[in-house]
Motif scaffolding. Structure first.
Motif, PDB file in Angstrom:
ATOM      1  N   UNK A 239      25.670  69.708 -71.458  1.00 14.54           N
ATOM      2  CA  UNK A 239      25.568  68.340 -70.954  1.00 14.54           C
ATOM      3  C   UNK A 239      24.649  68.253 -69.740  1.00 14.54           C
ATOM      4  N   UNK A 240      24.762  69.235 -68.840  1.00 11.66           N
ATOM      5  CA  UNK A 240      23.940  69.221 -67.630  1.00 11.66           C
ATOM      6  C   UNK A 240      22.487  69.525 -67.953  1.00 11.66           C
ATOM      7  N   UNK A 241      22.261  70.527 -68.782  1.00  6.22           N
ATOM      8  CA  UNK A 241      20.890  70.942 -69.101  1.00  6.22           C
ATOM      9  C   UNK A 241      20.140  69.831 -69.833  1.00  6.22           C
ATOM     10  N   UNK A 242      20.822  69.112 -70.706  1.00  3.70           N
ATOM     11  CA  UNK A 242      20.147  68.086 -71.492  1.00  3.70           C
ATOM     12  C   UNK A 242      20.066  66.730 -70.787  1.00  3.70           C
ATOM     13  N   UNK A 243      20.599  66.648 -69.580  1.00  4.29           N
ATOM     14  CA  UNK A 243      20.554  65.391 -68.831  1.00  4.29           C
ATOM     15  C   UNK A 243      19.227  65.281 -68.090  1.00  4.29           C
ATOM     16  N   UNK A 244      18.163  65.081 -68.849  1.00  2.92           N
ATOM     17  CA  UNK A 244      16.808  65.013 -68.306  1.00  2.92           C
ATOM     18  C   UNK A 244      16.416  63.549 -68.127  1.00  2.92           C
ATOM     19  N   UNK A 245      16.575  63.058 -66.902  1.00  2.00           N
ATOM     20  CA  UNK A 245      16.369  61.636 -66.647  1.00  2.00           C
ATOM     21  C   UNK A 245      14.975  61.134 -66.960  1.00  2.00           C
ATOM     22  N   UNK A 246      13.922  61.912 -66.600  1.00  5.16           N
ATOM     23  CA  UNK A 246      12.561  61.398 -66.786  1.00  5.16           C
ATOM     24  C   UNK A 246      11.835  62.032 -67.975  1.00  5.16           C
ATOM     25  N   UNK A 247      12.513  62.926 -68.711  1.00  3.63           N
ATOM     26  CA  UNK A 247      11.906  63.513 -69.894  1.00  3.63           C
ATOM     27  C   UNK A 247      10.841  64.554 -69.624  1.00  3.63           C
ATOM     28  N   UNK A 248      10.694  64.992 -68.378  1.00  2.57           N
ATOM     29  CA  UNK A 248       9.638  65.952 -68.036  1.00  2.57           C
ATOM     30  C   UNK A 248      10.146  67.388 -67.985  1.00  2.57           C
ATOM     31  N   UNK A 249      11.454  67.574 -67.886  1.00  2.14           N
ATOM     32  CA  UNK A 249      11.991  68.915 -67.748  1.00  2.14           C
ATOM     33  C   UNK A 249      12.000  69.430 -66.327  1.00  2.14           C
ATOM     34  N   UNK A 250      11.552  68.603 -65.357  1.00  2.21           N
ATOM     35  CA  UNK A 250      11.520  69.091 -63.973  1.00  2.21           C
ATOM     36  C   UNK A 250      12.917  69.381 -63.449  1.00  2.21           C
ATOM     37  N   UNK A 251      13.934  68.696 -63.988  1.00  2.00           N
ATOM     38  CA  UNK A 251      15.294  68.953 -63.520  1.00  2.00           C
ATOM     39  C   UNK A 251      15.719  70.379 -63.828  1.00  2.00           C
ATOM     40  N   UNK A 252      15.156  70.992 -64.871  1.00  2.00           N
ATOM     41  CA  UNK A 252      15.517  72.361 -65.209  1.00  2.00           C
ATOM     42  C   UNK A 252      15.066  73.330 -64.119  1.00  2.00           C
ATOM     43  N   UNK A 253      13.866  73.130 -63.617  1.00  2.00           N
ATOM     44  CA  UNK A 253      13.386  74.005 -62.542  1.00  2.00           C
ATOM     45  C   UNK A 253      14.252  73.861 -61.305  1.00  2.00           C
ATOM     46  N   UNK A 254      14.727  72.640 -61.035  1.00  2.00           N
ATOM     47  CA  UNK A 254      15.612  72.436 -59.878  1.00  2.00           C
ATOM     48  C   UNK A 254      16.947  73.131 -60.101  1.00  2.00           C
ATOM     49  N   UNK A 255      17.474  73.055 -61.318  1.00  2.00           N
ATOM     50  CA  UNK A 255      18.745  73.699 -61.612  1.00  2.00           C
ATOM     51  C   UNK A 255      18.650  75.218 -61.452  1.00  2.00           C
ATOM     52  N   UNK A 256      17.536  75.784 -61.886  1.00  2.00           N
ATOM     53  CA  UNK A 256      17.385  77.236 -61.879  1.00  2.00           C
ATOM     54  C   UNK A 256      16.964  77.807 -60.534  1.00  2.00           C
ATOM     55  N   UNK A 257      16.506  76.974 -59.612  1.00  2.00           N
ATOM     56  CA  UNK A 257      16.005  77.487 -58.329  1.00  2.00           C
ATOM     57  C   UNK A 257      17.022  78.376 -57.614  1.00  2.00           C
ATOM     58  N   UNK A 258      18.300  77.943 -57.444  1.00  2.00           N
ATOM     59  CA  UNK A 258      19.252  78.829 -56.759  1.00  2.00           C
ATOM     60  C   UNK A 258      19.596  80.073 -57.572  1.00  2.00           C
ATOM     61  N   UNK A 259      19.546  79.983 -58.889  1.00  2.00           N
ATOM     62  CA  UNK A 259      19.816  81.154 -59.728  1.00  2.00           C
ATOM     63  C   UNK A 259      18.715  82.190 -59.535  1.00  2.00           C
ATOM     64  N   UNK A 260      17.450  81.753 -59.580  1.00  2.00           N
ATOM     65  CA  UNK A 260      16.340  82.682 -59.397  1.00  2.00           C
ATOM     66  C   UNK A 260      16.382  83.310 -58.006  1.00  2.00           C
ATOM     67  N   UNK A 261      16.764  82.524 -57.004  1.00  2.00           N
ATOM     68  CA  UNK A 261      16.826  83.068 -55.650  1.00  2.00           C
ATOM     69  C   UNK A 261      17.912  84.146 -55.555  1.00  2.00           C
TER      70      UNK A 261
END
Length: 331
Positions: A266-288
């Motif tokens: 549900x969270x991953x597919x909740x892409x408000x603007x259709x660009x996928x930029x929310x995915x990079x924001x979600x993964x930022x703390x994981x990558x860190x």
């Protein structure tokens, strides 16, 4: 190209075949073709192949929700410079094959300093654990319970919770050969195969109850943990390893804890603007965290794509670490 295919629903061991299939056609507008490098096996793959998600799973299918690949070609409308970029191809299964075509918006760029075998495991367990702790472990939480404490995601939860000053109580089935990875991160571990485990769990929690509980078991064990959660606490249910739903009392009680059903999808597919930029924001703390050597997953076995079905048919008793499927070398 080679692909591992499930022709019909069934158990992961026995349902898979290696097949030479047609490679994907050229990517269309907004699409890319990803050459897969590595993948792995997650419980979500077994659940999907079993047919549990019949309404959104069509067979034959290529499983594999996690993996790392390189964008080999791109269709019109894809940003310049995408080709050659290492990415996590998300959005659907299909990573157990040499090439995967998908929308570019579902590709999460992988930092250059993270090796394939580290980035491969960044998705399901680390992201789920990070999001759940951020959302549900409120400031001032004093205690926590985590079921299936020997699982990979429970290890991540324990790591994140101890960072917040909360050593969780673990609940396990007592499976021979399975133990929590780092006992120092747990207040105590209670085995449900021992008489009196409920009383020991209650004693470890204290009279006030649990501030936050993370349950991926369901059934009676999940119900017991829910009943021990404080009235102003939160019970987070995110899996069903027992195969049995939570007792109805968890959701029908007049009072009691807030019950949250967390689904990463549900969270991953909740892409408000259709660009996928929310995915990079979600993964930022994981990558860190991965960059700092945290939320890591131990690789126990490396197998080639063509050897995967045969490997999954072997007994897993005593197996340590995750499977890394080596699909192809970079270059």
């Amino acid at each position: 190209m080679l692909a591992v295919v499930a022709d019909s629903p069934g158990p992961l061991a026995g349902a898979l075949v290696v097949r030479d299939v047609d490679a994907p056609t050229a990517p269309g507008p907004g699409e890319v073709l990803v050459r897969m490098l590595v993948s792995t096996v997650n419980p979500s793959d077994a659940v999907t192949v079993s047919g549990a998600y019949g309404s959104r799973t069509a067979f034959p299918m290529v499983p594999g929700f996690e993996g790392v690949g390189v964008i080999a070609s791109a269709g019109p409308g894809v940003p310049a410079g995408a080709v050659g970029q290492r990415v996590l191809p998300l959005g659907a299964a299909g990573n157990w094959q040499q090439y995967k075509r998908l929308a570019h918006s579902w590709c999460v760029p992988v930092p250059d300093d993270l090796p394939d075998e580290v980035a491969c495991f960044a998705y399901i367990n680390p992201l789920t654990a990070t999001l759940m702790v951020e959302r549900f472990c409120r400031s001032g939480a004093r205690n926590a319970v985590v079921t299936a404490a020997t699982s990979a995601i429970a290890q991540h939860l324990a790591e994140l919770l101890t960072d917040r000053g909360v050593k969780p109580v673990g609940v396990v089935r007592g499976t021979p050969g399975r133990a929590v990875a780092d006992p120092t991160r747990w207040q105590t571990v209670v085995r449900t195969d021992e008489p009196g485990w409920r009383e020991r769990l209650r004693a470890a929690i204290g009279p006030r109850g649990v501030d936050v509980a993370f349950d991926c078991v369901g059934g009676d064990v999940g119900g017991d943990v829910c009943a021990l959660t404080a009235d102003d606490g939160v019970f987070v249910h995110y899996g069903l390893l027992s195969g049995r739903p939570l007792p109805t009392t968890c959701s029908t009680r007049q009072s009691g804890p807030r019950v949250e059903l967390f689904r990463l999808r549900d969270t991953v597919q909740n892409d408000g603007d259709g660009t996928g930029r929310h995915l990079s924001r979600l993964f930022a703390p994981v990558f860190e965290n991965l960059r700092r050597g945290r939320l890591r997953t131990t690789v126990g076995t490396r197998v080639g794509l063509s050897d995967l079905p045969r490997h999954l048919e072997l007994p897993d008793s005593g197996r340590v670490g995750k499977i890394l499927i080596e699909i192809g070398a970079r270059g």
